[in-house]
Design an enzyme around this catalytic site. Structure first.
Site, short mmCIF file in Angstrom:
data_model
loop_
_atom_site.label_atom_id
_atom_site.label_comp_id
_atom_site.label_asym_id
_atom_site.label_seq_id
_atom_site.Cartn_x
_atom_site.Cartn_y
_atom_site.Cartn_z
N CYS A 55 0.84 -1.21 0.00
CA CYS A 55 0.00 0.00 0.00
C CYS A 55 0.87 1.26 0.00
CB CYS A 55 -0.92 -0.02 1.22
SG CYS A 55 -2.08 1.36 1.25
N CYS A 59 0.25 4.83 7.03
CA CYS A 59 -0.40 4.61 8.33
C CYS A 59 0.60 3.90 9.26
CB CYS A 59 -1.67 3.78 8.15
SG CYS A 59 -2.69 4.38 6.79
N CYS A 62 0.36 0.15 10.30
CA CYS A 62 -0.09 -0.87 9.35
C CYS A 62 1.03 -1.70 8.72
CB CYS A 62 -0.92 -0.23 8.25
SG CYS A 62 -1.67 -1.49 7.19
N CYS A 99 -16.18 -9.77 5.50
CA CYS A 99 -15.59 -8.44 5.34
C CYS A 99 -14.33 -8.57 4.48
CB CYS A 99 -15.26 -7.91 6.74
SG CYS A 99 -14.53 -6.28 6.71
N CYS A 131 -19.24 -6.82 3.64
CA CYS A 131 -18.65 -5.53 4.01
C CYS A 131 -17.36 -5.41 3.21
CB CYS A 131 -18.35 -5.53 5.51
SG CYS A 131 -17.47 -4.04 6.05
N CYS A 191 -19.65 1.40 8.82
CA CYS A 191 -18.84 0.78 9.87
C CYS A 191 -17.61 1.66 10.04
CB CYS A 191 -18.45 -0.63 9.43
SG CYS A 191 -17.26 -1.40 10.55
N ARG A 263 -17.95 -3.49 17.91
CA ARG A 263 -17.17 -4.71 17.61
C ARG A 263 -15.85 -4.74 18.38
NH1 ARG A 263 -17.27 -4.34 12.42
NH2 ARG A 263 -19.31 -5.30 12.45
N1 SAM Z 1 -6.78 0.30 3.19
C1 SAM Z 1 -8.05 0.46 3.73
C2 SAM Z 1 -8.12 1.58 4.76
O1 SAM Z 1 -7.10 2.00 5.27
O2 SAM Z 1 -9.24 2.02 5.03
C3 SAM Z 1 -8.62 -0.80 4.33
C4 SAM Z 1 -7.75 -1.76 5.09
S1 SAM Z 1 -7.05 -1.13 6.61
C5 SAM Z 1 -5.92 -2.38 7.03
C6 SAM Z 1 -8.40 -1.28 7.77
C7 SAM Z 1 -8.18 -0.87 9.19
O3 SAM Z 1 -7.41 -1.83 9.88
C8 SAM Z 1 -7.43 0.42 9.46
O4 SAM Z 1 -8.24 1.54 9.30
C9 SAM Z 1 -7.03 0.25 10.92
O5 SAM Z 1 -8.01 0.80 11.77
C10 SAM Z 1 -6.98 -1.28 11.09
N2 SAM Z 1 -5.60 -1.74 11.37
C11 SAM Z 1 -4.59 -1.82 10.49
N3 SAM Z 1 -3.46 -2.25 11.08
C12 SAM Z 1 -3.76 -2.46 12.39
C13 SAM Z 1 -3.01 -2.90 13.51
N4 SAM Z 1 -1.72 -3.19 13.42
N5 SAM Z 1 -3.64 -2.99 14.70
C14 SAM Z 1 -4.96 -2.69 14.80
N6 SAM Z 1 -5.72 -2.27 13.77
C15 SAM Z 1 -5.13 -2.14 12.58
C1 DTB Z 2 -11.19 -3.01 11.59
O1 DTB Z 2 -11.59 -2.06 12.28
N1 DTB Z 2 -10.31 -3.92 11.99
C2 DTB Z 2 -10.05 -4.88 10.96
C3 DTB Z 2 -11.04 -4.46 9.85
N2 DTB Z 2 -11.61 -3.27 10.37
C4 DTB Z 2 -10.63 -4.33 8.46
C5 DTB Z 2 -8.61 -4.91 10.57
C6 DTB Z 2 -7.67 -5.23 11.72
C7 DTB Z 2 -6.32 -5.39 11.15
C8 DTB Z 2 -5.32 -5.82 12.17
C9 DTB Z 2 -3.96 -5.97 11.61
C10 DTB Z 2 -3.83 -7.01 10.54
O2 DTB Z 2 -4.28 -8.17 10.73
O3 DTB Z 2 -3.24 -6.72 9.49
FE1 SF4 Z 3 -2.90 1.13 3.36
FE2 SF4 Z 3 -2.77 -0.06 5.73
FE3 SF4 Z 3 -3.21 2.56 5.59
FE4 SF4 Z 3 -5.15 0.83 4.77
S1 SF4 Z 3 -4.35 1.08 6.85
S2 SF4 Z 3 -4.45 2.70 3.73
S3 SF4 Z 3 -3.84 -0.82 3.94
S4 SF4 Z 3 -1.34 1.49 4.93
#
Ligand code: SAM
Ligand code: DTB
Ligand code: SF4
Length: 336
Positions: A55, A59, A62, A99, A131, A191, A263
């Site tokens: 990506c 973030c 992430c 989802c 979702c 959501c 959730r």
């Molecule tokens: N790329 C899209 C976005 O950012 O909306 C969708 C996927 S993103 C991984 C979805 C959500 O996962 C993020 O908004 C964040 O709240 C959650 N998330 C990502 N990494 C995480 C982590 N290490 N621990 C907890 N939540 C995480």
């Molecule tokens: C949300 O609030 N939590 C989920 C879902 N929406 C997409 C993602 C959690 C991701 C946790 C880190 C991972 O497994 O990559």
């Molecule tokens: Fe990309 Fe992860 Fe940020 Fe979603 S949360 S926009 S997958 S870097």
């Protein structure tokens, strides 16, 4: 006690709720939950990463951001048939919602998006809620997803507007709110929630809950994630969030948004069953089930079904949220 559905929460009142003595807070939240929802039911979602890693965003939490050196392997967009197959297995294991997550900054109008629309049609035909969480959407993309049958769209605010800037620099809080408006206007359920344990202050947590609760219509579901610190990300060394903080967030969300599905999201793999039981008591009524979240481990379906048995909980049937009202209607007119 019938709680009023409000959209004018002040930060001082939210802070007072959040900081109230823990057992009183849990009791109050449980009362709201019991009056407004079927507390024995838990909505079970299964998560699938349909496009992993690489990506462009930054973030800080992430593992899928291309710029951080994590162990996440980049995977192209999955084939529709494989995604539908996974949904069939998730349904058999007790999930009512599938989802689908993609590591995209935003959706582009190309063949990949057409494929996601096919996935949405294919899973909806199984009588499951679908979702998606695909990053930013335009109005017309939201409309296309709605036409394909999409039930919910996940797009998290993650934290307060002020803290957001310190964890993500490649897009703004306003961008997030714009996408949420497009989703709502397309008549897809919303959501949206966030993460705790990133180094934010209590005021930041309150700020996020205030933004969500003061939307003209409460989000239909609010995921509360505990940060999963992943090696290679800037937040890799954050210490594990205290269970008491998770409980306070869940209980406060429940009191502010009585009918919303709250959730208990990322972080369950590190929680014991009694800790999770307290979260359900405090008003959580949904989980992500299945041995993987997007890229990190999660309890297995079997473990969760055993937990449900012990706690006297049961998975909820699909398509219930649209029937609840999160608008400003007086609650007294609704049946509990
Ligand atoms: N790329 C899209 C976005 O950012 O909306 C969708 C996927 S993103 C991984 C979805 C959500 O996962 C993020 O908004 C964040 O709240 C959650 N998330 C990502 N990494 C995480 C982590 N290490 N621990 C907890 N939540 C995480
Ligand atoms: C949300 O609030 N939590 C989920 C879902 N929406 C997409 C993602 C959690 C991701 C946790 C880190 C991972 O497994 O990559
Ligand atoms: Fe990309 Fe992860 Fe940020 Fe979603 S949360 S926009 S997958 S870097």
């Amino acid at each position: 006690m019938i709680p009023e559905i409000r959209h004018d929460w002040q930060s001082e009142e939210i802070l007072k709720i959040y900081n109230s003595p823990l057992l009183e807070l849990i009791y109050k939240a449980a009362e709201v939950h019991r009056s407004e929802n079927n507390f024995a039911e838990v909505q079970v979602s299964s998560l699938l990463s349909i496009k992993t890693g690489g990506c462009t965003e930054d973030c800080s939490y992430c593992p899928q951001a291309a710029r951080y050196h994590t162990d996440t392997e980049v995977q192209p967009l999955m084939k529709t048939a494989d995604v539908v197959e996974t949904a069939i297995m998730a349904k058999a294991a007790g999930a009512s919602r599938m989802c689908l997550g993609a590591a995209w900054r935003s959706v582009r109008d190309n063949r990949d998006f057409d494929r996601v629309l096919d996935m949405v049609r294919g899973i909806t035909a199984l009588d499951m809620e679908v979702c998606c969480t695909l990053g930013m959407l335009t109005e017309s993309q939201a409309k296309k997803l709605a036409d394909a049958g999409l039930y919910a769209y996940n797009h998290n605010l993650d934290s307060s507007a002020e803290f957001y800037e310190t964890i993500i620099s490649t897009r703004t809080y306003e961008d997030r709110l714009d996408t949420l408006n497009h989703v709502r206007n397309a008549n897809i359920t919303v959501c949206s929630g966030g993460i705790i344990g990133m180094g934010e202050s209590i005021a930041d947590r309150i700020g996020m809950l205030q933004t969500l609760a003061n939307m003209p219509q409460h989000p239909d579901s609010v995921p509360i994630n505990a940060l999963v610190p992943v090696k290679g990300t800037p937040l890799e060394n954050q210490k594990r969030v205290e269970i008491w903080d998770m409980i306070r967030m869940i209980a406060t969300a429940r009191i502010l948004m009585p009918k919303t599905v709250v959730r208990l999201s990322a972080g369950r793999n590190e929680m014991s069953m009694p800790e999770q039981a307290l979260c359900f008591m405090a008003g959580a009524n949904s989980i992500f089930a299945g041995d993987k979240l997007l890229t990190t481990p999660n309890p297995t379906f079997d473990t969760d079904m055993q937990m449900f048995d012990i706690l006297g909980l049961k998975p909820r049937r699909p398509f219930q949220e649209r029937e609840h009202s999160s608008t400003a209607e007086p609650v007294s007119e609704l049946t509990a």
